[in-house]
Each structure stands twice: as C-alpha cells, then as structure tokens.
Write a protein that holds these residues in place. Structure first.
Motif, short mmCIF file in Angstrom:
data_model
loop_
_atom_site.label_atom_id
_atom_site.label_comp_id
_atom_site.label_asym_id
_atom_site.label_seq_id
_atom_site.Cartn_x
_atom_site.Cartn_y
_atom_site.Cartn_z
N MET A 156 -9.26 20.51 -2.35
CA MET A 156 -8.01 20.42 -1.33
C MET A 156 -7.24 18.73 -1.58
O MET A 156 -5.91 19.32 -1.14
N ALA A 157 -8.16 18.22 -2.36
CA ALA A 157 -6.97 16.84 -2.14
C ALA A 157 -6.38 17.14 -3.03
O ALA A 157 -5.49 16.87 -3.31
N GLY A 158 -6.56 18.32 -4.17
CA GLY A 158 -5.86 18.19 -5.70
C GLY A 158 -4.40 18.60 -5.08
O GLY A 158 -3.05 18.52 -5.81
N GLY A 159 -4.26 19.39 -3.22
CA GLY A 159 -2.90 19.51 -2.75
C GLY A 159 -2.18 18.21 -2.68
O GLY A 159 -0.93 18.16 -3.13
N ALA A 160 -3.18 17.43 -2.38
CA ALA A 160 -1.87 16.02 -2.23
C ALA A 160 -1.60 15.09 -3.32
O ALA A 160 -0.52 15.17 -3.87
N ASP A 274 15.03 8.89 -6.45
CA ASP A 274 13.54 7.86 -6.84
C ASP A 274 12.67 7.31 -6.86
O ASP A 274 11.15 7.33 -6.64
N LYS A 275 13.43 6.03 -5.80
CA LYS A 275 12.04 4.78 -5.23
C LYS A 275 11.62 5.43 -4.29
O LYS A 275 10.51 5.05 -3.97
N ALA A 276 12.62 6.31 -3.63
CA ALA A 276 12.06 6.84 -1.98
C ALA A 276 10.88 7.92 -2.43
O ALA A 276 9.85 8.37 -1.99
N ALA A 277 11.03 8.70 -3.97
CA ALA A 277 10.12 9.66 -3.73
C ALA A 277 8.36 9.18 -4.07
O ALA A 277 7.23 9.28 -4.24
N ALA A 278 8.83 8.05 -5.14
CA ALA A 278 7.57 7.20 -5.85
C ALA A 278 6.91 7.07 -4.82
O ALA A 278 5.22 6.47 -4.24
N GLY A 279 7.56 5.94 -3.62
CA GLY A 279 6.96 5.65 -2.96
C GLY A 279 6.72 6.66 -1.72
O GLY A 279 5.13 6.35 -1.46
N ALA A 280 7.07 8.13 -1.27
CA ALA A 280 6.31 8.75 -0.23
C ALA A 280 5.15 9.43 -1.57
O ALA A 280 4.26 9.85 -0.67
N ALA A 281 5.35 9.10 -3.10
CA ALA A 281 3.56 9.40 -3.23
C ALA A 281 2.46 9.30 -3.05
O ALA A 281 1.80 8.52 -3.64
N LEU A 285 -0.45 10.30 -2.15
CA LEU A 285 -1.83 10.11 -2.64
C LEU A 285 -3.49 9.06 -1.63
O LEU A 285 -3.78 9.83 -1.94
N LEU A 286 -2.86 8.56 -0.53
CA LEU A 286 -3.54 8.41 0.11
C LEU A 286 -4.67 9.18 1.18
O LEU A 286 -5.37 9.61 1.32
N GLY A 343 -2.53 5.89 8.43
CA GLY A 343 -3.03 7.80 9.30
C GLY A 343 -3.04 8.69 8.53
O GLY A 343 -3.31 9.77 8.44
N ILE A 344 -2.09 8.23 7.57
CA ILE A 344 -2.34 9.30 6.28
C ILE A 344 -3.55 9.57 5.71
O ILE A 344 -3.71 10.76 5.31
N LEU A 345 -3.88 8.39 5.43
CA LEU A 345 -4.97 8.52 4.91
C LEU A 345 -6.57 9.10 5.27
O LEU A 345 -7.17 10.43 4.66
#
Length: 441
Positions: A156-160, A274-281, A285-286, A343-345
């Motif tokens: 299920m982590a594959g989704g993240a 692009d930087k917002a998307a990378a930061g959100a990624a 990932l966490l 929190g997201i972790l």
C-alpha cells in the motif's frame, strides 16, 4: 543408493522452493511497479493544479473533483471488479486494468476543457478500480501469513511512492515541456510495465509454482461463491467492519494532504509549480516510508499478541492528529514543516494493521473481495471525499483553514479501531469455530 536418491529428491525440493521464493519476489516487484504506475497516473494531476487553475480558470472545488473522481470510481467499482477478477483470473485482470488506466492517462494529455478532463480522469479510476485489492490478494496468496502486516503496508506504500514520483516527475516535466507532457510520460511508463508483466507473470505460472495457495486452489477447482455467502464472509464480525471503517476514515487525511500539499506550498511558501510539486513529493515519500515502517513495527510488536495491532492503529491515528493539527496552526517556517512531516510519517500507518486484521478475519478464498471491500472503504470514506471536501471548505475559508480541520477526522477513526479491538478476541474465536466445523463436514 536409496539414501542418494532421497538426497537428490530433497535437493530438488529445496531448489523448487528457492525458485518459487524468487519468483514470488519477482511477482511482488512487478505488481508493486504497476501500483507505482497506478498512483503516478492518479497523482500527476496534483502537480499541475496551479497550471490548470491558471489555464482554464478552475475553482478549488473543480480541481478537487478532478482528483476525487478517480477515488470515487475506485470506491464504487472495486468490489464488483474484484469479484470478477477472482473468477476470471487475477493476473489477466491486473493486465487489463493497467492497460486501461494508461490509455485513459493518455486521454488526459489531449483533453481540451474541464469536462473532457473529468471524463478522462473517471476512466483512469475505472482502470484502477480493483488493482489494489486484486494485487494485494495475489501477493498474500504466495507469501507466508506471518508477513501480512509487512507486505500489506509495503504494498500500500506503493501508492505513496507512486504519488511522489507522479508529483515530482510530473511537476518537472510540466514546467519544462507543459502539463500535457506530464500525463503523456505517466502513460508511457504504464505501457512499458504492462508489457513486462505480460511476459513474466501469468495465472498458470503462479498455480504451477504455488499449488497450495488458496487462490490457485479455488481457481483450479472452479469454485463459485454465492453473493449471500460472500457478503456473510466479508461482514461476518463487528471487528472486521470496524477495520474497514477505521482505515477509510484515517485515509481521508492522507487523501486530502496528498492532493493539496503542492497547492499549500505554492500559496503559502510562494514556491513555483515544479518546486512545490517536488517539496510535496518529499512529504508524500515520508507517508510511504511510514506505511512500510509502521507495518514492520506492527508485525514485530504483535508477533505473539495479534490483538495489539488494534492498539498500534489507534496510536498512529492519535499521533497524526496531534502533529498535523499543531503543524497547520503554526506560522510558515521550518518548525511547521518538521511537524507536518512527522504527522504525515504516521498518518497512513494504519494501513498495515487494518489490512492484517481484514486478512485474519476473512476466509483466504475471498481475500481479493475482502481487500476490495477495504479499498471501497478507503476510497469512499477517505481518498475520494478528502480532496473534494477540503477543496469545498477552502473555497469558503481558505486552504490553510481547511487543512487545519482535516486532522480531526482521526477521532472517529480511533473510535472505530477501539470498538474493533474490544470485539476482536471473541470474533476471532467465532471464526475459528466456524472454520473447524466446516472442516469436519
């Protein structure tokens, strides 16, 4: 001479076992790879939210609907499609689904307005509908039962992880080549993996290498479960229903955060798309790492006391609620980002325990249908309404205000897991008694 023959036969069995074990991990890797493609195709949209909003003048509610419609289709169709997959063949079904969502993602690349994009996104959801439930059922059928929390959490982590790749790669491609190219890149990745899966994995190969797997026995014998018996197996106890509900409610938070984190960073930290998307990624990932780690921790802590898995789920809910609630109320800065990351972790750490409980509380022969029911709850209660409800609230009180409210959904999730824990022992005894009675007939 006899001893030599026995040794040769024993060595042959060991070789077959080793080969089967390797093949099981190959199946896991390819199935996991397609799950990455699934979520890359689903979440690439979030990376181009700012660009679509500017290009087509869309509201936050419309943007949220483009994200939520995929989860809505998954929630509505995962159960019937999973039942069909159990009967038609899980591998063939997975290949068909992946082909469909890749074609639909290509359709997103050529959409010219909101209506066409909404239709294409709905078709993405149609293709992805039962992939998660059928994929995890296939994997659990060829691995030992004591790895269930770990495998469920990892899968299920594959989704993240797919969301990370979809947002990061999608944002990069969108800025340099345009948002349409982002969808095209995700579609191409899906087609490549479908081709590999087609040549390496098949229902016949799995049945030959794992003849004792419940799914292969069921398919080989031509068994058909009536709808009434199927529903009885899926909803036989209070505790399994609580596992469905708790998991779905907790993933409301994950769905909202994944969808809106790029926009949050774009609006409140003034980062370009692009930087917002990378930061959100990085945050997503966490979340994926947390799902794997929480699954492993749960299996280790609960090796001799399975009922503790309910307590770990409650602990993950409580931790995420506190950390995210505080984090979204702080001023923009390093401390806010640290608390949000923490929190997201743990926010989706309930995935492993919930999946293990569902597997323990349902017959192995209907695990695809059981995980379809879990997927339905995850999507209809969590992943589908999360982005949409957050977007609707954001149109009224702002995105930050909406994200401050979202973590409170952990409260009903905790209540569901608490009720499940209180009933788990008696429900498990009841299921074991029924299985024993059936075996003696």
């Amino acid at each position: 001479m006899d001893i030599h023959c026995i040794e040769q036969q024993t060595g042959g069995v060991r070789a077959v076992t080793a080969a089967s074990r390797k093949y099981a991990w190959v199946v896991f890797a390819l199935t996991f790879g397609l799950l990455l493609s699934d979520y890359m195709s689903r979440q690439v949209l979030n990376a181009v939210f700012p660009l679509l909003k500017h290009a087509w003048g869309l509201s936050d509610t419309q943007l949220g609907s483009l994200s939520g419609v995929v989860a809505l289709m998954v929630g509505l169709l995962t159960f019937p499609f999973s039942v069909l997959a159990d009967r038609w063949g899980r591998v063939r079904s997975l290949i068909l689904m992946a082909t469909l969502w890749s074609l639909a993602t290509l359709g997103c690349a050529i959409a010219t307005n909101y209506g066409e994009m909404l239709l294409a996104r709905a078709l993405v959801g149609l293709g992805e509908a039962a992939y998660g439930s059928v994929g995890i059922a296939l994997i659990l059928s060829i691995f030992p039962a004591h790895l269930r929390s770990t495998l469920t959490g990892a899968f299920m982590a594959g989704g993240a992880f797919g969301s990370v790749l979809g947002m990061a790669l999608g944002g990069f491609v969108a800025v340099h080549l345009g948002w349409r190219a982002s969808f095209g890149a995700m579609a191409c990745f899906g087609f490549v993996l479908v081709t590999a899966y087609l040549f390496v994995v098949s229902d016949k190969r799995i049945a030959a290498r794992f003849p004792d797997a419940p799914s292969t026995k069921r398919q080989a014998s031509g068994m058909r479960t009536s709808l009434r018996a199927l529903l009885a197996g899926l909803f036989s106890t209070v505790s399994v229903v609580c596992a469905y509900l708790g998991s779905g409610l907790q993933l409301f938070i994950m769905g909202a955060v994944i969808a809106w984190m790029p926009s949050f960073l774009n609006r409140y930290y003034a980062l370009p798309a692009d930087k917002a998307a990378a930061g959100a990624a990085v945050f997503v990932l966490l979340g994926g790492v947390g799902m794997v780690v929480c699954g492993v921790v749960t299996d280790r802590l609960c090796r001799n006391a399975p009922s503790r898995k309910w307590m770990t789920a409650i602990a993950y809910c409580l931790s995420s609620a506190v950390l995210l609630s505080i984090g979204f109320r702080l001023d923009a800065g390093a401390m806010q980002l640290v608390l949000l990351g923490a929190g997201i972790l743990v926010v989706a750490g309930t995935s492993g325990p919930a999946g293990a409980m569902v597997a323990n509380l349902t017959p192995a022969a209907i695990h695809a249908s059981a995980f379809a029911t879990l997927t339905l709850a995850n999507n209809l209660l969590g992943l589908a309404p999360g982005p949409i409800v957050t977007g609707a609230i954001a149109d009224r009180i702002g995105l930050l205000g909406a994200l401050q409210i979202v973590p409170l959904v952990s409260i009903p999730a905790m209540l569901a897991f608490a009720v499940g824990r209180s009933r788990y022992a008696r429900d498990l005894d009841r299921i074991d008694a029924l299985r024993g009675a059936a075996a003696t007939k």
